[in-house]
Write a protein that holds these residues in place. Structure first.
Motif, PDB file in Angstrom:
ATOM      1  N   TYR A   1      37.915  34.443  55.019  1.00  0.00           N
ATOM      2  CA  TYR A   1      36.890  35.341  54.492  1.00  0.00           C
ATOM      3  C   TYR A   1      37.352  36.136  53.279  1.00  0.00           C
ATOM      4  O   TYR A   1      36.704  37.095  52.883  1.00  0.00           O
ATOM      5  CB  TYR A   1      36.428  36.299  55.591  1.00  0.00           C
ATOM      6  CG  TYR A   1      35.699  35.594  56.706  1.00  0.00           C
ATOM      7  CD1 TYR A   1      34.333  35.300  56.599  1.00  0.00           C
ATOM      8  CD2 TYR A   1      36.376  35.193  57.850  1.00  0.00           C
ATOM      9  CE1 TYR A   1      33.664  34.638  57.618  1.00  0.00           C
ATOM     10  CE2 TYR A   1      35.723  34.521  58.871  1.00  0.00           C
ATOM     11  CZ  TYR A   1      34.367  34.250  58.748  1.00  0.00           C
ATOM     12  OH  TYR A   1      33.707  33.579  59.758  1.00  0.00           O
ATOM     13  N   SER A   2      38.454  35.742  52.703  1.00  0.00           N
ATOM     14  CA  SER A   2      38.920  36.403  51.484  1.00  0.00           C
ATOM     15  C   SER A   2      39.235  35.365  50.407  1.00  0.00           C
ATOM     16  O   SER A   2      40.187  35.496  49.649  1.00  0.00           O
ATOM     17  CB  SER A   2      40.162  37.261  51.781  1.00  0.00           C
ATOM     18  OG  SER A   2      39.893  38.236  52.743  1.00  0.00           O
ATOM     19  N   GLN A   3      38.396  34.319  50.359  1.00  0.00           N
ATOM     20  CA  GLN A   3      38.625  33.239  49.402  1.00  0.00           C
ATOM     21  C   GLN A   3      38.540  33.719  47.956  1.00  0.00           C
ATOM     22  O   GLN A   3      39.167  33.135  47.066  1.00  0.00           O
ATOM     23  CB  GLN A   3      37.591  32.122  49.637  1.00  0.00           C
ATOM     24  CG  GLN A   3      37.659  31.478  51.007  1.00  0.00           C
ATOM     25  CD  GLN A   3      38.924  30.661  51.197  1.00  0.00           C
ATOM     26  OE1 GLN A   3      39.548  30.232  50.228  1.00  0.00           O
ATOM     27  NE2 GLN A   3      39.317  30.447  52.446  1.00  0.00           N
ATOM     28  N   ASP A   4      37.784  34.792  47.739  1.00  0.00           N
ATOM     29  CA  ASP A   4      37.632  35.296  46.374  1.00  0.00           C
ATOM     30  C   ASP A   4      38.938  35.842  45.811  1.00  0.00           C
ATOM     31  O   ASP A   4      39.056  36.048  44.597  1.00  0.00           O
ATOM     32  CB  ASP A   4      36.572  36.402  46.335  1.00  0.00           C
ATOM     33  CG  ASP A   4      35.181  35.859  46.632  1.00  0.00           C
ATOM     34  OD1 ASP A   4      34.983  34.634  46.506  1.00  0.00           O
ATOM     35  OD2 ASP A   4      34.304  36.664  47.008  1.00  0.00           O
ATOM     36  N   TYR A   5      39.880  36.098  46.710  1.00  0.00           N
ATOM     37  CA  TYR A   5      41.154  36.679  46.268  1.00  0.00           C
ATOM     38  C   TYR A   5      42.295  35.665  46.290  1.00  0.00           C
ATOM     39  O   TYR A   5      43.468  36.031  46.266  1.00  0.00           O
ATOM     40  CB  TYR A   5      41.517  37.871  47.151  1.00  0.00           C
ATOM     41  CG  TYR A   5      40.488  38.975  47.118  1.00  0.00           C
ATOM     42  CD1 TYR A   5      40.486  39.922  46.098  1.00  0.00           C
ATOM     43  CD2 TYR A   5      39.512  39.061  48.106  1.00  0.00           C
ATOM     44  CE1 TYR A   5      39.541  40.926  46.056  1.00  0.00           C
ATOM     45  CE2 TYR A   5      38.557  40.069  48.087  1.00  0.00           C
ATOM     46  CZ  TYR A   5      38.575  40.996  47.064  1.00  0.00           C
ATOM     47  OH  TYR A   5      37.634  41.989  47.033  1.00  0.00           O
ATOM     48  N   ALA A   6      41.941  34.384  46.368  1.00  0.00           N
ATOM     49  CA  ALA A   6      42.965  33.330  46.393  1.00  0.00           C
ATOM     50  C   ALA A   6      43.803  33.405  45.107  1.00  0.00           C
ATOM     51  O   ALA A   6      43.278  33.725  44.028  1.00  0.00           O
ATOM     52  CB  ALA A   6      42.299  31.970  46.511  1.00  0.00           C
TER      53      ALA A   6
ATOM     54  N   ASN B   1      45.074  35.774  49.298  1.00  0.00           N
ATOM     55  CA  ASN B   1      44.646  35.771  50.705  1.00  0.00           C
ATOM     56  C   ASN B   1      45.541  34.851  51.535  1.00  0.00           C
ATOM     57  O   ASN B   1      45.860  35.146  52.685  1.00  0.00           O
ATOM     58  CB  ASN B   1      43.183  35.337  50.809  1.00  0.00           C
ATOM     59  CG  ASN B   1      42.972  33.897  50.380  1.00  0.00           C
ATOM     60  OD1 ASN B   1      43.550  33.462  49.383  1.00  0.00           O
ATOM     61  ND2 ASN B   1      42.167  33.145  51.113  1.00  0.00           N
TER      62      ASN B   1
END
Length: 237
Positions: free
Chosen positions: A76-81, A84
């Motif tokens: 649920y934190s793919q935007d911060y790959a 994350n």
């Protein structure tokens, strides 16, 4: 010595001496003696005291929570790959650390929490927090097995109970039981360093903890303590 021996010997001898000296033996004093008999081993995460406060079941719950947290962060934190993934991996690694290390982490976090938020409830929480955090950073039979620690614990109990009913019994019981723990460890081959940074050790080399002979010596001391308790509180009445 093993924890069970410390618990029986330090608590039993303390209460017996108090009884012989005419110092009231109260339930709070007995509780203080029991806790203080184990307190020097707070620097050992597998000691009776630490395992009682932070049982294995609690560690399993913590490990499960960490794994769930790692999965949640990863998905649920793919935007911060790729951060994350790094954070999830770090949390997952922590969840699989040995129980000994996890207990140290839990102790440190509890101490940090008391240091940050405990002051609002009691000023003694700040001291307790510092003790917990320092205990995770020192080696076994280090700072907590010194004359400084025994004196500090006795003074802490004295000022915390000053002016309260039964306060004298409590701080005497706690201080004496703590000191008796250190005295018992002096019987072992390793002994203790009572006055660091001075390097001399007090060790009488009568036993080695965990050995067959060591268990025999501990059992003999336990029996003698029980006899002393019987004499003071039953036979002499």
């Amino acid at each position: 010595m093993m924890g069970r021996a410390h618990l029986v010997i330090s608590t039993g001898v303390t209460l017996s001496v108090m009884g012989l000296a005419g110092i009231p033996v109260t339930l709070p004093a007995a509780a203080a003696a029991a806790v203080s008999s184990l307190l020097p081993d707070i620097d050992e995460p597998n000691s009776i005291l630490v395992r009682t406060v932070i049982p294995t079941g609690l560690l399993r719950v913590l490990q499960l929570a960490l794994v769930v947290g790692a999965v949640f962060i990863f998905y649920y934190s793919q935007d911060y790959a790729p951060w994350n993934l790094a954070l999830a991996g770090l949390i997952a690694v922590v969840s699989f650390l040995p129980g000994r290390t996890l207990r140290h982490i839990v102790m440190f976090m509890i101490g940090l929490g008391l240091l940050q938020f405990g002051q609002a409830f009691s000023p003694w929480n700040t001291i307790a927090g510092c003790v917990l955090m320092i205990s995770t950073l020192v080696s076994h039979r280090g700072l907590t097995h010194t004359a400084y620690a025994a004196a500090g614990w006795t003074m802490l109990l004295y000022f915390a109970t000053k002016g309260t009913a039964g306060g004298e019994s409590l701080w005497i019981a706690g201080g004496m039981s703590y000191a008796l723990h250190l005295a018992a460890d002096m019987l072992t081959n390793r002994g203790i360093r009572p006055l660091p940074p001075l390097k001399f050790r007090v060790k009488f080399k009568l036993m080695s903890t965990g050995s067959k002979w060591g268990n025999t010596v501990e059992n003999m001391c336990i029996v003698l303590t029980l006899v002393l308790l019987w004499y003071v509180f039953i036979a002499s009445k």
